[in-house]
Motif scaffolding. Structure first.
Motif, mmCIF file in Angstrom:
data_model
loop_
_atom_site.group_PDB
_atom_site.id
_atom_site.type_symbol
_atom_site.label_atom_id
_atom_site.label_comp_id
_atom_site.label_asym_id
_atom_site.label_seq_id
_atom_site.Cartn_x
_atom_site.Cartn_y
_atom_site.Cartn_z
ATOM 1 N N GLN A 113 60.062 -80.575 12.774
ATOM 2 C CA GLN A 113 60.908 -79.772 11.887
ATOM 3 C C GLN A 113 60.138 -78.770 11.023
ATOM 4 N N LEU A 114 58.885 -79.087 10.668
ATOM 5 C CA LEU A 114 58.134 -78.216 9.764
ATOM 6 C C LEU A 114 56.836 -77.683 10.369
ATOM 7 N N GLY A 115 56.537 -78.078 11.609
ATOM 8 C CA GLY A 115 55.354 -77.557 12.282
ATOM 9 C C GLY A 115 54.032 -78.074 11.755
ATOM 10 N N VAL A 116 54.039 -79.218 11.088
ATOM 11 C CA VAL A 116 52.815 -79.802 10.544
ATOM 12 C C VAL A 116 52.109 -80.586 11.651
ATOM 13 N N ASP A 117 50.815 -80.373 11.826
ATOM 14 C CA ASP A 117 50.038 -81.123 12.803
ATOM 15 C C ASP A 117 49.802 -82.525 12.235
ATOM 16 N N THR A 118 50.551 -83.482 12.739
ATOM 17 C CA THR A 118 50.511 -84.834 12.182
ATOM 18 C C THR A 118 49.748 -85.821 13.059
ATOM 19 N N ASP A 119 48.985 -85.317 14.016
ATOM 20 C CA ASP A 119 48.297 -86.212 14.954
ATOM 21 C C ASP A 119 47.413 -87.236 14.252
ATOM 22 N N LYS A 120 46.826 -86.895 13.124
ATOM 23 C CA LYS A 120 45.951 -87.830 12.407
ATOM 24 C C LYS A 120 46.526 -88.234 11.049
ATOM 25 N N MET A 121 47.823 -88.014 10.866
ATOM 26 C CA MET A 121 48.449 -88.412 9.602
ATOM 27 C C MET A 121 49.068 -89.799 9.744
ATOM 28 N N GLY A 122 49.113 -90.501 8.644
ATOM 29 C CA GLY A 122 49.746 -91.806 8.590
ATOM 30 C C GLY A 122 50.366 -92.007 7.223
ATOM 31 N N ALA A 123 50.712 -93.244 6.916
ATOM 32 C CA ALA A 123 51.299 -93.541 5.612
ATOM 33 C C ALA A 123 50.310 -93.200 4.513
ATOM 34 N N SER A 124 50.796 -92.639 3.461
ATOM 35 C CA SER A 124 50.100 -92.194 2.253
ATOM 36 C C SER A 124 49.418 -90.848 2.436
ATOM 37 N N ASP A 125 49.456 -90.280 3.633
ATOM 38 C CA ASP A 125 48.868 -88.957 3.816
ATOM 39 C C ASP A 125 49.820 -87.899 3.274
ATOM 40 N N PHE A 126 49.227 -86.761 2.925
ATOM 41 C CA PHE A 126 50.030 -85.664 2.403
ATOM 42 C C PHE A 126 49.561 -84.347 2.980
ATOM 43 N N CYS A 127 50.433 -83.358 2.848
ATOM 44 C CA CYS A 127 50.049 -81.983 3.139
ATOM 45 C C CYS A 127 50.662 -81.107 2.058
ATOM 46 N N VAL A 128 50.049 -79.965 1.854
ATOM 47 C CA VAL A 128 50.554 -78.995 0.891
ATOM 48 C C VAL A 128 50.864 -77.731 1.661
ATOM 49 N N LEU A 129 52.076 -77.228 1.468
ATOM 50 C CA LEU A 129 52.500 -75.982 2.088
ATOM 51 C C LEU A 129 52.503 -74.892 1.031
ATOM 52 N N ASP A 130 52.212 -73.663 1.446
ATOM 53 C CA ASP A 130 52.304 -72.543 0.514
ATOM 54 C C ASP A 130 53.739 -72.020 0.496
ATOM 55 N N LYS A 131 53.969 -70.931 -0.221
ATOM 56 C CA LYS A 131 55.342 -70.408 -0.355
ATOM 57 C C LYS A 131 55.910 -69.937 0.974
ATOM 58 N N ASP A 132 55.023 -69.649 1.964
ATOM 59 C CA ASP A 132 55.460 -69.242 3.294
ATOM 60 C C ASP A 132 55.544 -70.425 4.258
ATOM 61 N N ASN A 133 55.449 -71.631 3.717
ATOM 62 C CA ASN A 133 55.562 -72.880 4.478
ATOM 63 C C ASN A 133 54.439 -73.092 5.486
ATOM 64 N N LYS A 134 53.258 -72.590 5.158
ATOM 65 C CA LYS A 134 52.058 -72.801 5.968
ATOM 66 C C LYS A 134 51.224 -73.903 5.314
#
Length: 162
Positions: A113-134
């Motif tokens: 839905q948001l195009g985040v590369d989650t291959d190495k993400m798990g519980a408690s991980d986070f990402c920060v998107l800028d105003k352009d959703n990158k």
């Protein structure tokens, strides 16, 4: 002296509604956190993360979870920290024997839905998107707590020219 108690708000939300909420945020940054109450990393990191990001006026936060809302309600009652918890995937078919993985489901949502590369993400991980959703900052399951919180603090101090 009376101590203020902070509580989470649980919001069951459909995928499209959450995507719209994230993408249409008027904040400069969007903080997205993968939550799972039975994951030790989430239990340890979640309260600290909430406290650190609580007063950031440039950032909208989205704590996302794909567990049953009743499980999350029980957890936030004991945790006593304030955040809005977006609970997705509540309309899935329930089975007597289930191999459903809420962490995987949350990461799949972020990727699809948001195009985040989650291959190495798990519980408690986070990402920060800028105003352009990158994606401009992201953790993964291999990070130790020191690097994790260093990136979080750096993310909270992000300033860029508009």
């Amino acid at each position: 002296m009376m101590t203020e108690r902070l509580y989470a708000q649980i919001t069951c939300i459909g995928d499209e509604d959450l995507v719209s909420k994230v993408q249409n945020s008027d904040k400069r940054y969007k903080f997205i956190y993968v939550f799972c109450n039975y994951c030790q990393a989430s239990q340890v990191r979640y309260p600290e993360v909430v406290k650190l990001i609580h007063d950031n006026k440039d950032m909208d936060s989205f704590f996302i979870c794909a567990q049953d809302s009743s499980e999350i309600a029980e957890y936030v009652d004991t945790c006593k920290v304030a955040s809005t918890m977006y609970v997705i995937n509540q309309n899935r078919k329930r089975k007597m024997v289930s191999f459903y993985n809420p962490i995987k489901a949350t990461c799949k949502f972020l990727k699809k839905q948001l195009g985040v590369d989650t291959d190495k993400m798990g519980a408690s991980d986070f990402c920060v998107l800028d105003k352009d959703n990158k994606v401009i900052a992201q953790t993964n399951w291999a990070m130790n707590d020191e690097d994790y919180f260093k990136l979080l603090k750096e993310s909270l101090n992000i300033r860029s020219a508009d």
